[in-house]
Motif scaffolding. Structure first.
Motif, PDB file in Angstrom:
ATOM      1  N   ILE A 120       3.128  -1.003   4.250  1.00 33.82           N
ATOM      2  CA  ILE A 120       2.618   0.319   3.883  1.00 33.82           C
ATOM      3  C   ILE A 120       3.823   1.224   3.652  1.00 33.82           C
ATOM      4  CG2 ILE A 120       1.291   2.311   4.682  1.00 33.82           C
ATOM      5  CD1 ILE A 120      -0.388   0.286   6.354  1.00 33.82           C
TER       6      ILE A 120
ATOM      7  N   THR B  66       0.844  -1.193   0.000  1.00 32.35           N
ATOM      8  CA  THR B  66       0.000   0.000   0.000  1.00 32.35           C
ATOM      9  C   THR B  66       0.879   1.242   0.000  1.00 32.35           C
ATOM     10  OG1 THR B  66      -1.788  -1.110   1.194  1.00 32.35           O
ATOM     11  CG2 THR B  66      -1.734   1.289   1.300  1.00 32.35           C
TER      12      THR B  66
ATOM     13  N   TYR C 175       2.068   5.273  10.407  1.00 37.93           N
ATOM     14  CA  TYR C 175       1.519   4.068   9.795  1.00 37.93           C
ATOM     15  C   TYR C 175       2.468   3.359   8.832  1.00 37.93           C
ATOM     16  CZ  TYR C 175      -3.108   5.020  11.711  1.00 37.93           C
ATOM     17  OH  TYR C 175      -4.170   5.214  12.550  1.00 37.93           O
ATOM     18  N   ALA C 176       3.470   4.046   8.328  1.00 40.20           N
ATOM     19  CA  ALA C 176       4.330   3.470   7.285  1.00 40.20           C
ATOM     20  C   ALA C 176       5.349   2.484   7.841  1.00 40.20           C
ATOM     21  CB  ALA C 176       5.042   4.583   6.533  1.00 40.20           C
TER      22      ALA C 176
ATOM     23  N   LEU D 271      -5.472  -2.134   5.866  1.00 37.85           N
ATOM     24  CA  LEU D 271      -4.366  -2.118   4.906  1.00 37.85           C
ATOM     25  C   LEU D 271      -3.130  -2.819   5.477  1.00 37.85           C
ATOM     26  CD1 LEU D 271      -4.813   1.494   3.514  1.00 37.85           C
ATOM     27  CD2 LEU D 271      -5.249  -0.660   2.282  1.00 37.85           C
TER      28      LEU D 271
ATOM     29  N   MET E 298      -6.568   1.993   8.024  1.00 41.55           N
ATOM     30  CA  MET E 298      -5.135   1.703   8.089  1.00 41.55           C
ATOM     31  C   MET E 298      -4.873   0.323   8.683  1.00 41.55           C
ATOM     32  SD  MET E 298      -3.914   4.132   6.458  1.00 41.55           S
ATOM     33  CE  MET E 298      -2.227   3.566   6.626  1.00 41.55           C
TER      34      MET E 298
END
Length: 189
Positions: free
Chosen positions: A110, A19, A154-155, A104, A101
């Motif tokens: 991500i 993502t 989130y990454a 995902l 999130m």
């Protein structure tokens, strides 16, 4: 006469997805296309899914629903994605809903496409019709600064995209994935 190929069920252990998150204008769709091509995977653009659900342009949907209702709608569309071996290019506002999130994150890594504000501002100025979830009176720079912390949170990977074209970003992402990541997709990546 050739026979039709037999359709089989999806694998019980799905191959991962990747993502892409980042601001509007960061290049998620174009990097996503390059990455999908490099991996031989599918590409899904979540903004296009939302447009398909409503049959309207993203900015018109955002304007009609308002920011918070749009964010809820976006999260519902994201939560419905069931994909394998797919690069998912998301809308810039996807990070405002934990439910989106978290879903995902279950699909795979991500990647934050990190572009400095001055470039985002230039790119958005060239395409003012681009849909951005913001309230009247909000400034783009304030939204950028607010989102930066969420993208970083989130990454799993942060691709420094300044000075790279989409193909270079795609190669950077592939090179920085965990070593065994692409081996888990049935040898196709």
């Amino acid at each position: 006469m050739p026979t039709k190929p037999e359709l089989t069920a999806a694998p019980s252990a799905p191959a991962p997805c990747i993502t892409l998150i980042g601001m509007a204008g960061a290049g998620k769709s174009t990097v996503g296309y390059a990455l999908a091509q490099e991996l031989g995977w599918a590409l899904v653009d979540s903004d296009h899914l939302i447009e398909a659900v409503y049959g309207a342009r993203l900015q018109d949907i955002t304007d009609s629903l308002g920011k918070f209702a749009f964010l809820d709608t976006e999260a519902k569309v994201i939560a419905a994605i069931k994909a394998h071996r797919t690069v998912i290019a998301t809308g810039g506002s996807v990070i405002y809903r934990d439910s989106a999130m978290n879903h995902l994150a279950t699909l795979g890594p991500i990647v934050f496409i990190d572009v400095p504000f001055r470039l985002i501002e230039e790119r958005i100025a060239r395409n003012p019709e681009r849909g951005i979830a913001m309230n009247p009176g909000e400034k783009l720079e304030d939204i950028f600064n607010e989102r930066l912390a969420l993208y970083t949170h989130y990454a799993n990977l942060r691709c420094p995209a300044e000075g790279k074209n989409p193909a270079q970003c795609a190669r950077w992402i592939r090179e920085h994935l965990p070593k065994d990541f692409l081996r888990n997709d049935g040898g196709q990546g």
